[in-house]
Each structure stands twice: as C-alpha cells, then as structure tokens.
Design a protein around this motif. Sequence first.
Motif, PDB file in Angstrom:
ATOM      1  N   ARG A  66       0.459  -1.579   0.290  1.00 23.58           N
ATOM      2  CA  ARG A  66       0.267  -0.016  -0.302  1.00 23.58           C
ATOM      3  C   ARG A  66       1.183   1.488  -0.187  1.00 23.58           C
ATOM      4  N   SER A  89      -0.227   4.920  -5.009  1.00 26.27           N
ATOM      5  CA  SER A  89      -0.811   6.778  -5.285  1.00 26.27           C
ATOM      6  C   SER A  89      -1.119   6.959  -6.565  1.00 26.27           C
ATOM      7  N   VAL A  98      -3.319   3.656   2.393  1.00 26.18           N
ATOM      8  CA  VAL A  98      -2.493   3.950   1.632  1.00 26.18           C
ATOM      9  C   VAL A  98      -1.188   5.157   1.419  1.00 26.18           C
ATOM     10  N   ALA A  99      -1.012   5.332   0.876  1.00 29.99           N
ATOM     11  CA  ALA A  99      -0.210   6.561   0.008  1.00 29.99           C
ATOM     12  C   ALA A  99      -0.778   6.847  -0.788  1.00 29.99           C
ATOM     13  N   ARG A 138       0.166   8.115   5.093  1.00 31.87           N
ATOM     14  CA  ARG A 138      -0.738   7.279   4.852  1.00 31.87           C
ATOM     15  C   ARG A 138      -2.167   7.616   4.989  1.00 31.87           C
TER      16      ARG A 138
END
Length: 175
Positions: A58, A63, A112-113, A122
């Motif tokens: 993630r 991204s 999530v990044a 994140r």
Amino acid sequence: MPTIITHALLPLTAGLAAGPHRVSRQLMVAGAVAAMLPDADVVSFWLGIPYASDFGHRGATHSVVFAASLGLLAVLGRRSLRAPGWLAGLFVGASALSHPLLDAMTNGGRGVALAWPFEPDRFFFSWRPIEVSPIGARFLSTAGLHTLVSEMAWVWLPCVLLGALAWAVGRAKRR
C-alpha cells in the motif's frame, strides 16, 4: 484491501457500461489489469521490505503518481488498446486509481500512500465499510468469507446496479 477480483470489477463495469463502441475489449482488459496491479507490491513481504516503507504494501504502487504513470503508458500503447490516446490514458489511469481508493475504504491495514512521493503519510477515508481481505492462504478462512460478503454489498451490488442502468439507458437510446 479488497480482493483482486473486486479491484478488476470497477473498470470492467465502466467498460461494459460505456459499450464496445467507446471502450474496446483490449482497453477494458488493460483497465482491469491496471486496477489489480498495485497489489503486486505484496512481494515486498517476501523481499523483507517493511510494510511501512514507501515501497511496502500500500505504498508507492497505491499512489496517484503510479496511476498517472500507468495512464501515460496506456497513451503510448493506444494503438494496441484500440483507443484514442486521451481515452486510453484516462481509462487506465482512473482504473489504477480506483485501487487505492477502494483500499482506503477498508477497515484494516496501514492506509494508502495516495500522495507518495510528496507526502509520506498514509490515509483511510473516514467511511470504511469494506472488510479488509486476508493475504495469502488466510483468505481461505471465515475472514475471507466475510470479506467477500462485504465486497458483494459495497462494491459488486452497486456495480451490477450501475451496469444494469447503463444497459437500460443504452437500450432505450437505440429504440
């Protein structure tokens, strides 16, 4: 994360709803692959890359930059995707971006990044109705079944309803 099947469902639904005159079969398949590709980062677990690393699960592959890169590759491959460059780039890029957006709606993991490499944090959405999917063989458990039921309610059913609506509208236009 939602299951890999669920990630592919969004671009497949969009492609079917748009119709073959707008989204070729090749483009629809490329969108499905782009939607699943971010989870290739699970190899980081076996490579010893920490989950929290930029290149862990993630991370970078989840991204906007990664999604935009896949969109650019689609523009370059527009002939094989049988689509105008702008459509190939938009469809594949949006398909790839759908992956981290769905992951941000799960109830587990580290987030999530999405803004990598500009922002290391994140994130999750505040509304997280989707059960996080167990990774690997743990998927074949009660937790995996709960994930599928959750995805059916929050992703599959809306996709089926939107697809049916698009089909009905298209049929009405043809009459």
